[in-house]
Design a protein around this motif. Sequence first.
Motif, PDB file in Angstrom:
ATOM      1  N   ARG A 239       0.933  -1.018  -0.096  1.00  0.00           N
ATOM      2  CA  ARG A 239       0.039   0.088   0.190  1.00  0.00           C
ATOM      3  C   ARG A 239       0.984   1.160  -0.011  1.00  0.00           C
ATOM      4  NH1 ARG A 239      -4.621  -1.190   4.301  1.00  0.00           N
ATOM      5  NH2 ARG A 239      -4.734   0.968   4.095  1.00  0.00           N
ATOM      6  N   GLU A 240       1.963   1.220   0.581  1.00  0.00           N
ATOM      7  CA  GLU A 240       2.790   2.288   0.714  1.00  0.00           C
ATOM      8  C   GLU A 240       3.406   2.681  -0.605  1.00  0.00           C
ATOM      9  OE1 GLU A 240       5.998   1.904   3.796  1.00  0.00           O
ATOM     10  OE2 GLU A 240       4.005   1.709   5.164  1.00  0.00           O
ATOM     11  N   ASN A 241       3.683   1.651  -1.631  1.00  0.00           N
ATOM     12  CA  ASN A 241       4.260   1.814  -2.813  1.00  0.00           C
ATOM     13  C   ASN A 241       3.331   2.044  -4.006  1.00  0.00           C
ATOM     14  OD1 ASN A 241       6.579   1.308  -1.885  1.00  0.00           O
ATOM     15  ND2 ASN A 241       6.576  -0.880  -2.177  1.00  0.00           N
ATOM     16  N   PHE A 242       1.944   2.123  -3.380  1.00  0.00           N
ATOM     17  CA  PHE A 242       0.879   2.089  -4.600  1.00  0.00           C
ATOM     18  C   PHE A 242       0.870   3.820  -5.000  1.00  0.00           C
ATOM     19  CE2 PHE A 242      -3.961   2.811  -5.167  1.00  0.00           C
ATOM     20  CZ  PHE A 242      -3.969   1.941  -6.288  1.00  0.00           C
ATOM     21  N   PRO A 243       0.998   3.946  -6.093  1.00  0.00           N
ATOM     22  CA  PRO A 243       0.732   5.394  -6.381  1.00  0.00           C
ATOM     23  C   PRO A 243      -0.508   6.042  -6.314  1.00  0.00           C
ATOM     24  CG  PRO A 243       1.084   3.923  -8.324  1.00  0.00           C
ATOM     25  CD  PRO A 243       1.054   3.027  -7.461  1.00  0.00           C
ATOM     26  N   ILE A 244      -0.621   6.995  -5.827  1.00  0.00           N
ATOM     27  CA  ILE A 244      -1.979   7.521  -5.603  1.00  0.00           C
ATOM     28  C   ILE A 244      -2.777   7.746  -6.784  1.00  0.00           C
ATOM     29  CG2 ILE A 244      -3.433   9.651  -4.436  1.00  0.00           C
ATOM     30  CD1 ILE A 244      -1.028   9.790  -2.480  1.00  0.00           C
ATOM     31  N   ARG A 245      -3.840   7.523  -6.949  1.00  0.00           N
ATOM     32  CA  ARG A 245      -4.635   7.637  -8.335  1.00  0.00           C
ATOM     33  C   ARG A 245      -6.002   7.818  -8.084  1.00  0.00           C
ATOM     34  NH1 ARG A 245      -2.878   1.903 -10.558  1.00  0.00           N
ATOM     35  NH2 ARG A 245      -0.615   2.224 -11.133  1.00  0.00           N
ATOM     36  N   GLN A 246      -6.324   8.404  -7.031  1.00  0.00           N
ATOM     37  CA  GLN A 246      -7.709   9.009  -6.599  1.00  0.00           C
ATOM     38  C   GLN A 246      -8.605   7.717  -6.598  1.00  0.00           C
ATOM     39  OE1 GLN A 246      -7.833  12.205  -5.862  1.00  0.00           O
ATOM     40  NE2 GLN A 246      -5.591  12.014  -6.318  1.00  0.00           N
ATOM     41  N   ARG A 247      -8.154   6.738  -6.393  1.00  0.00           N
ATOM     42  CA  ARG A 247      -8.921   5.431  -5.980  1.00  0.00           C
ATOM     43  C   ARG A 247      -8.390   4.482  -5.136  1.00  0.00           C
ATOM     44  NH1 ARG A 247      -7.345   0.995  -9.088  1.00  0.00           N
ATOM     45  NH2 ARG A 247      -5.613   1.347 -10.690  1.00  0.00           N
ATOM     46  N   PRO A 248      -9.159   3.680  -4.274  1.00  0.00           N
ATOM     47  CA  PRO A 248      -8.581   2.961  -3.218  1.00  0.00           C
ATOM     48  C   PRO A 248      -7.676   1.908  -3.821  1.00  0.00           C
ATOM     49  CG  PRO A 248     -11.085   2.585  -3.100  1.00  0.00           C
ATOM     50  CD  PRO A 248     -10.483   3.259  -4.430  1.00  0.00           C
ATOM     51  N   PHE A 249      -6.711   1.405  -2.910  1.00  0.00           N
ATOM     52  CA  PHE A 249      -5.776   0.189  -3.104  1.00  0.00           C
ATOM     53  C   PHE A 249      -6.697  -0.976  -2.969  1.00  0.00           C
ATOM     54  CE2 PHE A 249      -3.316  -3.442  -1.724  1.00  0.00           C
ATOM     55  CZ  PHE A 249      -2.176  -3.401  -2.916  1.00  0.00           C
ATOM     56  N   VAL A 250      -6.919  -1.945  -4.172  1.00  0.00           N
ATOM     57  CA  VAL A 250      -7.722  -2.900  -4.010  1.00  0.00           C
ATOM     58  C   VAL A 250      -7.226  -4.280  -3.710  1.00  0.00           C
ATOM     59  CG1 VAL A 250      -9.549  -4.151  -5.088  1.00  0.00           C
ATOM     60  CG2 VAL A 250      -9.560  -1.646  -5.230  1.00  0.00           C
ATOM     61  N   THR A 251      -7.761  -5.002  -2.557  1.00  0.00           N
ATOM     62  CA  THR A 251      -7.222  -6.561  -2.353  1.00  0.00           C
ATOM     63  C   THR A 251      -8.378  -7.594  -2.793  1.00  0.00           C
ATOM     64  OG1 THR A 251      -5.943  -5.563  -0.733  1.00  0.00           O
ATOM     65  CG2 THR A 251      -6.099  -7.940  -0.747  1.00  0.00           C
ATOM     66  N   LEU A 252      -8.021  -8.295  -3.670  1.00  0.00           N
ATOM     67  CA  LEU A 252      -8.910  -9.397  -3.825  1.00  0.00           C
ATOM     68  C   LEU A 252      -8.558 -10.585  -2.929  1.00  0.00           C
ATOM     69  CD1 LEU A 252      -9.145 -10.129  -7.889  1.00  0.00           C
ATOM     70  CD2 LEU A 252     -10.757  -8.839  -6.334  1.00  0.00           C
ATOM     71  N   ALA A 253      -9.583 -10.967  -2.063  1.00  0.00           N
ATOM     72  CA  ALA A 253      -9.352 -11.896  -0.950  1.00  0.00           C
ATOM     73  C   ALA A 253     -10.438 -13.041  -1.096  1.00  0.00           C
ATOM     74  CB  ALA A 253      -8.934 -11.310   0.277  1.00  0.00           C
ATOM     75  N   TYR A 254     -10.233 -14.189  -1.200  1.00  0.00           N
ATOM     76  CA  TYR A 254     -11.477 -14.976  -1.483  1.00  0.00           C
ATOM     77  C   TYR A 254     -10.617 -16.519  -1.133  1.00  0.00           C
ATOM     78  CZ  TYR A 254      -9.982 -15.447  -6.107  1.00  0.00           C
ATOM     79  OH  TYR A 254      -9.372 -15.708  -7.331  1.00  0.00           O
TER      80      TYR A 254
END
Length: 237
Positions: A15-30
């Motif tokens: 998440r720290e390395n996620f460039p800010i793009r005006q949308r959330p960091f999304v984790t698929l978890a299933y």
Amino acid sequence: MNLNQQIEQWLSACRENFPIRQRPFVTLAYAQSWDGSIAHQAGESLALSGDEAHQLTHQLRTLHDGILVGVGTILADNPRLTARAWTGPNPQPVVLDSRLRVPMTAQLFKHPDHEPWIFTTHPGKPGLAERARLFSLPPDEQGYVPLVSTLEILWEQGISSLMVEGGSRVITNFLKTGSANALILTIAPRFIGGYNATGDLGSHLLDKLPKLNALHSAPLGEDQIVWGTLDNAGGQR
Ligand SMILES: NC(=O)c1ccc[n+]([C@@H]2O[C@H](COP(=O)([O-])OP(=O)(O)OC[C@H]3O[C@@H](n4cnc5c(N)ncnc54)[C@H](OP(=O)(O)O)[C@@H]3O)[C@@H](O)[C@H]2O)c1
């Protein structure tokens, strides 16, 4: 460091390395079986994870601002979407429900501290606005709630990280639109031969579909956990 701590650290670094793009960091978890099934058939509920993986799922919920599912999952599993098997904050529940099929009796409406947010293409339904916050959007080309606009609105509402738990149609659309950034998969040691975690991803999109990067894997109880980032070089569509 145990596996729960390891995954928590990894997620935080991603998440720290996620460039800010005006949308959330999304984790698929299933959770899926060895053959990729998440249920015997769509609309049926099936508990696949062992106790330890179930706890990991709840831990992951505490690590995200929001948790999103499709209305198919609400109808099949009637989930509470809380993090009751772990210590930490409950994420904001978010449902994609174009036609407002969510039943008024859903467990979601008994959430201890959050009113669910329902993203829809429908103008509304009597009584629902008192129990949930509705976001009405114009439909995408499939008649669904448009994912890109949904993510932009979630960001504006303060959701900077989002866990997406399913079901299949929702997972498929997150992959197809290049909207997921990480995957944390529980693989249960069973064959089901049922409803697959992903549907038609569109063969014409093959070179644009995300690739798994830096994949890790470790046993947890009777299950295997596989996790990695998703490279959406094809871009968000
Ligand atoms: N093993 C696991 O970890 C796990 C996790 C979750 C669910 N499940 C299982 O998965 C099954 C449910 O999966 P499902 O594929 O039937 O339903 P789903 O993915 O939960 O929900 C899909 C529905 O959400 C609505 N929707 C609105 N906007 C959408 C969008 N942009 N993209 C995708 N869907 C959108 C659509 O219904 P409308 O057109 O009515 O809006 C669509 O049919 C159940 O059997 C459940 O038990 C398993």
